[in-house]
Each structure stands twice: as C-alpha cells, then as structure tokens.
Design an enzyme around this catalytic site. Structure first.
Site, short mmCIF file in Angstrom:
data_model
loop_
_atom_site.label_atom_id
_atom_site.label_comp_id
_atom_site.label_asym_id
_atom_site.label_seq_id
_atom_site.Cartn_x
_atom_site.Cartn_y
_atom_site.Cartn_z
N SER A 1 34.35 33.90 27.85
CA SER A 1 35.25 34.57 28.79
C SER A 1 36.56 33.83 29.00
O SER A 1 37.58 34.45 29.32
CB SER A 1 34.55 34.73 30.14
OG SER A 1 34.13 33.48 30.65
N ASP B 1 35.09 28.91 40.78
CA ASP B 1 33.73 28.73 40.30
C ASP B 1 33.60 27.55 39.33
O ASP B 1 32.54 27.32 38.77
CB ASP B 1 33.20 30.01 39.64
CG ASP B 1 33.98 30.41 38.38
OD1 ASP B 1 34.91 29.67 37.99
OD2 ASP B 1 33.64 31.45 37.79
N HIS C 1 36.00 29.52 35.33
CA HIS C 1 37.01 30.50 34.89
C HIS C 1 38.39 30.14 35.43
O HIS C 1 38.64 30.24 36.63
CB HIS C 1 36.62 31.91 35.36
CG HIS C 1 35.34 32.39 34.76
ND1 HIS C 1 34.13 32.31 35.42
CD2 HIS C 1 35.08 32.92 33.54
CE1 HIS C 1 33.18 32.80 34.64
NE2 HIS C 1 33.72 33.17 33.49
#
Length: 219
Positions: free
Chosen positions: A15, A191, A194
């Site tokens: 991601s 977090d 990311h």
C-alpha cells in the site's frame, strides 16, 4: 542520473507504493501512479530531467506481503519489461504476525521472506538494468518496540540480498529514524505504517538520491 532516455522505471510493493494508483497498471496522466512517493519521483524527474522522457509505472498493491507480490510477479513486473525495478515490500509480512497472530498462514517468517526476495531479484536481474531494494519501514523510533524490532530483522534481509546481488540499497528506515529525531512519527503516519505526503517526500528523496538526482538542477 542513472536512467537513460526512454527508460521505464517500475515501482512495486504494498500500500505504501500503491497509494490509490490506477489499474491494471498505474501510469500516465492525472493520478495514474497515485498521489504518493511514486508521484513525487515522477514529478521531480519530469520537471528537472524532461529530456529523459522516462516512463514511470506503479504496480503496488495494498495489503500485499512478499508472498502475494511473488504470486503476481510475472504479470505485474516481468511482463511489463521495465529497464529499472524498485521494490518496497515487507511491512505486511511483519504486521500480520501482530494484528492477526492466530491466522498463521498469512504470516511470512524471515526464512520465507528471504527466499521470496531472493527469487524476485534473481528473476528480474537478467532483464533489467538495475534493481532498487528499499527497506520496509515501521515509523517507531523505539527499537525495542516488538514490531519495530521484528521489522529490523527484515530490513537486514533486504540489505543482505542487496549486497549479495549488486542491487541499489535504499535504507528508508534509517532516513525516517533521522527525521524522527526532530519530529514525532505522528507527523508522518498515525498508524506508523502508511505515510502522508511528508512521508512520501522522504521516500522519494531517498530514491532520487540513490538514482543520482543532481540537486543543482533545482536552482
């Protein structure tokens, strides 16, 4: 700059690379490559090295571990015939061990991670001009934090494979650690995985540094 005119640079990973890129291959106008670090790299190269006419492609996929990337490697890497390959993978290999500890089939332990990365490099080396291997990042300055300590093992694997195979090592964890001596990690990622646009800029800056970007072109 390492790249030559009309080269294709392919970025792949999870991601952190995906960042909302287009499918099936993220490239082209608009936010084709996504608004993350790949976009920043593309913008800097297009603005300051327009004569190179480089093709920038993104096949990052959110949630991928190295096992997942290897399963789609032929389609999303080899078949696209890039001249240069950049791989950023590994944080999910570790994260699944912590956020879903009971689902052990999703865990990629160090031995398997080493084998997966070695296979990726071995398969790409004969068909590309060069490979960038980026260390995965956990945005936690405390090296005794359990997930940070585990991820550091995977970073060492990336470094070992890079040195063994003559890849271009981009030590992102060290770059973020340096930034976090001044700013807290929450400034970059709530977090701790990311990155926001600031984090994307840190990644892009490190990649461009090892790609030989001439900062004198900025002025």
């Amino acid at each position: 700059m390492l790249f030559e005119k009309n080269d294709r640079i392919l970025f792949t990973g999870d991601s952190v690379t995906d960042f909302g890129r287009k499918r099936p291959v993220g490239e082209g106008l608009g936010e084709g490559v996504g608004p993350g670090y790949v976009r920043t790299v593309e913008s800097f190269i297009n603005v300051f090295y327009p004569e190179l006419n480089l093709r920038i492609s993104n096949t990052g996929n959110s949630g991928d571990t190295s096992k997942d990337l290897l399963a789609r490697y032929e389609q999303d890497v080899i078949n696209l015939k890039p001249q240069w390959l950049s791989i950023l993978i590994g944080v999910n290999d570790v994260w699944r061990q912590f956020d879903t500890p009971a689902i052990t089939e999703d865990h990629v332990l160090p031995e398997a991670f080493y084998a997966n990365m070695e296979e990726m490099v071995t398969r790409a080396k004969p068909v590309v001009k060069g490979i960038f291997l980026m260390t995965p990042v956990y945005m936690e300055i405390n090296r005794e934090d359990a997930m940070r300590k585990r991820l550091d093992e995977y970073g060492k694997i990336i470094k070992e494979i890079s040195h063994k195979n003559g890849c271009i090592l981009v030590d992102l964890q060290s770059a973020f650690d340096q930034f976090f001596t001044i700013r807290h990690s929450s400034f970059v990622a709530w977090d701790r995985v990311h990155p926001n646009q600031t984090g994307a800029m840190i990644i892009a800056n490190e990649f461009l540094k090892y790609a030989g970007f001439d900062k004198n072109r900025l002025f």
